[in-house]
Design an enzyme around this catalytic site. Structure first.
Site, mmCIF file in Angstrom:
data_model
loop_
_atom_site.group_PDB
_atom_site.id
_atom_site.type_symbol
_atom_site.label_atom_id
_atom_site.label_comp_id
_atom_site.label_asym_id
_atom_site.label_seq_id
_atom_site.Cartn_x
_atom_site.Cartn_y
_atom_site.Cartn_z
ATOM 1 N N HIS A 239 -0.033 4.679 7.199
ATOM 2 C CA HIS A 239 0.610 5.222 6.000
ATOM 3 C C HIS A 239 0.989 6.688 6.195
ATOM 4 O O HIS A 239 0.420 7.379 7.044
ATOM 5 C CB HIS A 239 -0.323 5.088 4.798
ATOM 6 C CG HIS A 239 -0.840 3.710 4.589
ATOM 7 N ND1 HIS A 239 -2.077 3.295 5.057
ATOM 8 C CD2 HIS A 239 -0.283 2.623 3.988
ATOM 9 C CE1 HIS A 239 -2.266 2.027 4.750
ATOM 10 N NE2 HIS A 239 -1.193 1.590 4.105
ATOM 11 N N SER B 244 0.799 -1.225 0.000
ATOM 12 C CA SER B 244 0.000 0.000 0.000
ATOM 13 C C SER B 244 0.830 1.273 0.000
ATOM 14 O O SER B 244 0.329 2.340 -0.364
ATOM 15 C CB SER B 244 -0.935 0.010 1.214
ATOM 16 O OG SER B 244 -0.204 -0.177 2.415
ATOM 17 N N ASP C 87 -3.070 7.887 8.373
ATOM 18 C CA ASP C 87 -4.143 7.091 8.965
ATOM 19 C C ASP C 87 -3.656 6.141 10.048
ATOM 20 O O ASP C 87 -4.361 5.217 10.428
ATOM 21 C CB ASP C 87 -4.856 6.292 7.875
ATOM 22 C CG ASP C 87 -3.924 5.309 7.166
ATOM 23 O OD1 ASP C 87 -2.695 5.413 7.363
ATOM 24 O OD2 ASP C 87 -4.412 4.442 6.414
#
EC number: 3.1.1.-
Length: 382
Positions: free
Chosen positions: A351, A41, A348
């Site tokens: 990240h 991610s 968040d």
């Protein structure tokens, strides 16, 4: 720490200016024609959401003004690198509509691991697109490109040339999920036992890509996840386990072990591959400094997430992730984003924000965290 990094970057900038004035080929374009990225991610530009459409909420709010398949409020490191090299944002390999692969492809997907997962996405949250799968996708992509050119198939206008694979950057930003997914259940010491296998798989993947023509490889190391709100709230610890910045000492020590071994392994790989460039990027150094000294970078918050629920000190709740809504204490509650993500290192709790990604990208481009030295900024004409 911040002053040491700034001095190193100032020296790198001086070297960059000298090289540009006296050693740069003024009539050249980028030395690299494409980027092929492998990751999770931290560098996924939409692959996961192409496979499992669902992203909504405040994602992408800073730059894209809407969810854009990225686990951040805006651009990722790979986005900044592509633009700095005069390329468009990388299209996800899994995206069927609107993709343009002339300047590379992104095989990264959210929640991916280096090692093959032994469970399903819906049980563990781990993506089925491990590094081995991403490598197979890359190989098949090359076969399809070669065949399309040989047979003059329709669709060539969105594909790279046949010779692009030897003139591309191959970037790797993966390994975080291998490290963190079992941390709470088996502990740091047991996680460390399989980290050499993770690193060996990365090195093996580089060798396989070298075998099909790849020559330039950039490998980003593991972030200081002991400073991540998600780890700080999910890993059992005492105050004695925290350093003066609020980060988990045993976790970050294990990260340092991983990064040291990764650097050593890449050094060995470098000697085995003739005419290859294998670069270790110490992005950990910049991100750790951002967490420890956010004000030195014009930011306000280190270990507090912008998008989350719970307030100080972490603004993170293991049961309510960014953008989600659920009933807590008889009330419907949404984990909302802050209004000023540029003041945060953590987006968040898992990240980085676009602001943090930008600082890391600048360090990559000026060569200050590259081992051996590799000034990416100098590889394109102004």
């Amino acid at each position: 720490m911040a002053s040491d990094i700034n001095r190193r970057r100032s020296f790198s900038l001086l070297v960059l200016i000298i090289v540009m004035l006296y050693g740069h080929k003024g009539d050249s374009k980028c030395d690299f024609e494409a980027i092929f990225n492998f990751g999770d991610s931290n560098s996924d530009t939409g692959g996961f959401w192409a496979a499992f459409p669902a992203q909504s909420g405040p994602w992408g709010m800073t730059y894209f003004k809407k969810p854009a398949g990225r686990a951040s409020d805006g651009r990722l490191i790979i986005d900044f690198l592509a633009k700095s090299l005069g390329m468009p944002f990388l299209s996800p390999y899994l995206q069927s509509i609107g993709s343009d692969f002339r300047h590379g492809a992104n095989f990264a997907t959210l929640a991916s691991t280096v090692l093959l997962p032994n469970t399903s996405l819906f049980v563990s949250g781990i993506s089925p697109f491990s590094l081995a799968i991403q490598l197979n996708q890359m190989k098949q992509f090359k076969v399809n490109v070669d065949e399309s050119h040989s047979l003059d198939r329709p669709g060539l206008k969105i594909l790279p040339s046949k010779i692009v694979f030897g003139k591309s950057l191959y970037t790797f930003y993966i390994g975080q999920n291998d490290f963190t997914s079992n941390l709470a259940s088996i502990g740091v010491e047991r996680v460390k036992l399989y980290l050499p296998q993770v690193i060996g798989q990365i090195a093996g993947t580089i060798k396989e890509i070298y075998g099909i023509g790849g020559r330039t490889f950039l490998v980003l190391n593991l972030a200081p996840v002991g400073c991540y709100p998600a780890i700080l709230t999910g890993y059992t610890h005492t105050d004695a386990d925290l350093d003066k910045y609020g980060c988990l000492i045993p976790v970050n020590k294990a990260v340092k072990y991983y990064n040291t071994l990764l650097n050593k392994t890449l050094s060995q790989t470098r000697t085995e591959l003739k005419n290859a460039t294998v670069i270790y990027l110490d992005t950990h150094k910049i991100l750790l400094d951002l967490f420890q000294h956010p004000k030195s970078y014009g930011m306000k918050h280190g270990i507090k997430a912008c998008c989350g629920y719970g307030g100080r000190p972490y603004n993170f709740n293991q049961k309510l992730f960014c953008g989600n809504t659920k009933v807590i204490g008889n009330f419907s509650t949404t984990a909302k984003a802050c209004h000023d993500p540029h003041n945060y290192v953590s987006w968040d709790g898992i990240h980085a924000t676009e602001a943090a990604n930008h600082h890391i990208s600048m360090a990559i481009l000026d060569g200050s965290i590259s081992y051996p030295p590799f000034i990416l900024n100098n590889l394109c004409s102004p």
